[in-house]
Design an enzyme around this catalytic site. Structure first.
Site, PDB file in Angstrom:
ATOM      1  CD  GLU A 164      -3.205  -1.202   1.905  1.00 13.90           C
ATOM      2  OE1 GLU A 164      -3.292  -0.229   2.839  1.00 13.90           O
ATOM      3  OE2 GLU A 164      -4.008  -1.987   1.861  1.00 13.90           O
ATOM      4  CD  GLU A 165       6.313   2.839   2.313  1.00  8.64           C
ATOM      5  OE1 GLU A 165       6.172   2.284   3.439  1.00  8.64           O
ATOM      6  OE2 GLU A 165       7.486   3.537   2.265  1.00  8.64           O
ATOM      7  NE  ARG A 166       8.002  -1.149  -1.788  1.00  8.58           N
ATOM      8  CZ  ARG A 166       8.817  -2.166  -1.308  1.00  8.58           C
ATOM      9  NH1 ARG A 166       8.156  -3.338  -1.939  1.00  8.58           N
ATOM     10  NH2 ARG A 166       9.683  -2.209  -0.682  1.00  8.58           N
ATOM     11  N   GLY A 206       2.554   6.001  -3.062  1.00  2.32           N
ATOM     12  CA  GLY A 206       3.550   6.740  -3.303  1.00  2.32           C
ATOM     13  C   GLY A 206       3.538   7.027  -4.883  1.00  2.32           C
TER      14      GLY A 206
END
Ligand SMILES: Cc1cc2nc3c(=O)[nH]c(=O)nc-3n(C[C@H](O)[C@H](O)[C@H](O)COP(=O)(O)OP(=O)(O)OC[C@H]3O[C@@H](n4cnc5c(N)ncnc54)[C@H](O)[C@@H]3O)c2cc1C
Length: 386
Positions: free
Chosen positions: A241-243, A246
């Site tokens: 989810e972070e990627r 981003g």
């Protein structure tokens, strides 16, 4: 990706907040090296923007990830990268594992106030000697009765100086590096936690970054997310989810760079004609916009797979890789067309150039993304056993 009226309404809400609550203050916050994070997060929390994809039982909106993507994309309209980064840490970096694998008790204690904007969170994975090589981290959490005693240090931790909790990856046993780690929720006011001064960064100046030290920090074992030894796996899930966040966050920021450069090149005259009339410039800007559309398509595709519950590692890594690479390409090319003006510290292109550079480094560097993609393509050479 088929967006509905609800998506459009959410886009407008985020854009209004960015225009009213963030953009008028960006210059001041960039200069100060921080922003009033509790105040802003309180406002975002009251609008529901910190819990779009989080369970309703803990105050979230329970919507699918496409709505989260819309928020990440629209936050990219901010005139600095640091504030959106701080929000992304809260929504997509330090809380996904808690929401998915945490006990109800932990969710009540940390997730609900994070969604409401009453608590600020941060994520503690990287260490001085272990950034890309997460498995090599050294921070330990040793059992003592019903507690853990934590010792070690985490490096480059966004939001940490103002945070109320850290979602910490620590070694909880001497087992193999992928099986000895746990994610632990640690309140930042626990005795034994201290900080370095704010780290002096190239970009993302308005976000606070520091090193966090743990000296015999005692937390109950019930603060662990999920089963002991599953932290590495959960962090890898959390990274997806972070990627995606981003990648989505970069799209509009890059479009803003292109559009601002178009405006500037229409105005700026050289050799008796506007800069934009040079074919090398308008062709280049058209090419960059085409690349941004390709990034958008890739990111949306990753999001669709995620919504379907499929493993998104390959596409999320590709989207993150492309966002970092393209971010550098767009900001570098656009800055060039602003000439000497682009080289000035306070120029918007100069700020974007510095801010977006992080995308190729943080949350897994480009080369780490390439390694993951190679592994999933079956072309990563096996490790030598000698
Ligand atoms: C502003 C900022 C905010 C951050 N926020 C956080 C945060 O909130 N929480 C957190 O945990 N971390 C955070 N980080 C840390 C970030 O995730 C790491 O910096 C990143 O993972 C890279 O680790 P490293 O810096 O140790 O680089 P290293 O691991 O030392 O790698 C250096 C470079 O070597 C190359 N490289 C590495 N491995 C390979 C390989 N196998 N093959 C080829 N090339 C390779 C890459 O180009 C890489 O950039 C932040 C960093 C910055 C700068």
């Amino acid at each position: 990706m088929l967006f509905t009226e609800e998506h459009d309404a959410l886009r407008k809400t985020v854009r209004d907040v960015v225009e009213k609550e963030i953009n008028p203050h960006c210059d001041e916050w960039e200069e100060a090296g921080k922003f009033p994070i509790h105040d802003l997060f309180g406002k975002l929390g009251r609008l529901g923007l910190l819990g779009i994809h989080k369970p309703e039982a803990f105050g979230g909106m329970g919507l699918d990830y496409s709505y989260n993507l819309v928020v990440a994309e629209e936050l990219g309209t901010a005139h600095c990268g640091g504030v959106p980064l701080a929000v992304g840490v809260q929504t997509d970096m330090c809380t996904p594992a808690l929401a998915r694998f945490g006990s109800d008790e932990l969710k009540r204690e940390f997730l609900a106030p994070a969604i409401a904007g009453e608590m600020v969170g941060c994520i503690g994975v990287s260490e001085v000697g272990a950034g890309s090589d997460v498995a090599g981290m050294k921070t330990t959490a040793r059992k003592d009765g019903d507690d853990y005693i934590i010792n070690g240090a985490k490096m480059w931790i966004t939001n940490s100086p103002s945070a109320d909790f850290i979602c910490l990856l620590a070694n909880t046993s001497d087992d193999k590096p992928h099986k000895n780690k746990s994610l632990i929720m640690v309140p930042m006011n626990t005795p034994g936690i201290s900080f370095s001064p704010h780290l002096n960064k190239l970009g993302m100046r308005s976000s606070e970054t520091a090193q966090v030290f743990f000296d015999d920090v005692r937390v109950p074992q019930r603060n662990r997310i999920g089963a002991e030894g599953t932290g590495f796996m959960m962090q890898m899930v959390q990274f997806q989810e972070e990627r995606m966040w981003g990648a989505a966050n970069v799209i509009k920021a890059l479009e803003h760079c292109i559009n601002a450069t178009i405006d500037y090149c229409r105005e700026r005259q050289t050799f008796g004609q506007p800069l934009i009339d040079n074919q090398s410039i308008h062709f280049r800007l058209a090419e960059l916009q085409t690349e941004v559309e390709a990034l958008r398509a890739l990111t949306y595709q990753a999001c669709e797979l995620h919504i379907q519950g499929k493993d998104v590692t390959r596409l999320a890594s590709m989207a993150k890789l492309k966002a970092g690479r393209l971010g550098r390409e767009v900001t570098d090319s656009c800055l060039q067309y602003w000439g000497g003006m682009g080289y000035m510290w306070d120029n918007p292109l100069s700020r974007a150039f510095r801010d977006v550079r992080l995308v190729s480094i943080g949350g897994g560097a480009d080369e780490i993304m390439l390694g993951i993609i190679c592994k999933l393509m079956g072309i990563l050479p096996g490790k030598r056993k000698d």
